[in-house]
Write an enzyme that holds these catalytic residues in place. Sequence first.
Site, mmCIF file in Angstrom:
data_model
loop_
_atom_site.group_PDB
_atom_site.id
_atom_site.type_symbol
_atom_site.label_atom_id
_atom_site.label_comp_id
_atom_site.label_asym_id
_atom_site.label_seq_id
_atom_site.Cartn_x
_atom_site.Cartn_y
_atom_site.Cartn_z
ATOM 1 C CB CYS A 124 4.011 104.013 -20.825
ATOM 2 S SG CYS A 124 3.675 104.930 -22.345
ATOM 3 C CG HIS B 231 0.310 105.973 -18.910
ATOM 4 N ND1 HIS B 231 1.546 106.246 -18.376
ATOM 5 C CD2 HIS B 231 0.412 106.257 -20.222
ATOM 6 C CE1 HIS B 231 2.359 106.683 -19.320
ATOM 7 N NE2 HIS B 231 1.693 106.696 -20.461
ATOM 8 C CD GLU C 221 1.028 105.809 -14.879
ATOM 9 O OE1 GLU C 221 0.797 104.594 -15.045
ATOM 10 O OE2 GLU C 221 1.707 106.494 -15.686
#
Lengths: 262, 200
Positions: free
Chosen positions: B79, B182, B184
């Site tokens: 990001c 993202h 994650e």
Amino acid sequence: MLAKRIIPCLDVRDGKVVKGVQFRNHEIVGDIVPLAQRYAEAGADELVFYDITASSDQRVVDKSWVSRIAEVIDIPFCVAGGIRSVTDAGRILEMGADKISINSPALTNPDLINQLHDVYGQQCVVIGIDSFYNADTGQYEVYKFTGDESRTQQTQWQTLDWVAEVQSRGAGEIVLNCMNQDGVRQGYDLAQLKAVRDVCRVPLIASGGAGTIEHFIDVFQQADVDGALAASVFHKGIIDMQELKSTLTQAGVAMRKPLGEQ
Amino acid sequence: MAQKIVIVNTGCANISSVKFALQRLGVEVEVSSDTATIARADKVFLPGVGSAAAAMTSIRAKDLIPTLQALTQPVLGVCLGMQLMVESSDESNQGKIDCLNLIPGHVGRLQAGGLRLPHMGWNTVTPTQDEGLFNGIPAGTYFYFVHSFAVPDYDKTLATCDYGQRFSAALQHNNFYGVQFHPERSGEAGAQLLTNFVKL
């Protein structure tokens, strides 16, 4: 194409998920982490956790559950309730939340929105708005401290004005909770959401009133919201996430597909 | 022997999310701002959220710029971490600011053509190649994005995304990789990408 988001909301009190009707009479639904995990696996696009007692309660609330969720959840989640300062917000974000949602404290101290924007960035600043349709005056009115019925109060703000104000201060997303509809599963307040949509340039999330799959189709197609939040229909198993998403896809609403199902 | 994977402590708020995501994959990670620890790592993550100016101030205060520029092992920016990897960014009150200059390129405001900003939510990504970082991730896979600034589509683009304009969803230049989304927080698709990076 950017998908529309389905967002189960888990109201949290003392580390448990609870649900009331029109903000009252909360009953315990279950433990947070397994419920969160279940929704993530079922295909939820995002989760919101509202610590409902926090904003209207002066005690320090234990938020250790935030990092327990962050450890197991692989979709974004937002934490709301009891975040009154930049320090409070930082603590929640450091525990692994992606966004923080501010409601009553933003009404008490609107500068908090600017501060959060400047320190953590617009992307994590969500403003929750509890809006009540006053049939006598025909106005949409902003309320605060709705987590505690005895302290709930009307503010001086009309909803459309507050929506404009929070955007000018740096809100990255708005969750509009239509209080008249909350928990009664009669459908989202499409008229109100359309009116807010017209003045809302950041992502807008509809909250309050979901009862059937049709309600989700209506809110995406008619009010053009970016996400739809719901609680009881998911907690009580009234709507199945997979069926909801496939029906929305068939209706032409862009939905996320899992890896390998493009 | 197990790899040594280090997350650079940029002082930004999504560090624990990245750490937890790697731990879910069974990967041991260390969060550090120690230059020797970062330099010795087998793989390096550069996470970031918030504004570019604030993050660069934090990285400069920790004296990490020369260390990051000297890395030869695979590095993945996430990001804002990706945006910090290019030469400069428009995301500052003072106009253009210098970034880490690990990858040629420039970050500008996303020209969303009337679409809402921030670009927030799950959007489809089209990789330019189907091996390496995007192994097992076909065109049309959804990843989670939250940003208002972006690197345009250019010769360092490893994957594209469309939101008003076509922009770089991922970059690669030598050992430096970056993703605008993202991983994650991108479910199985994100886990696949993180696994691919760890296996590079």
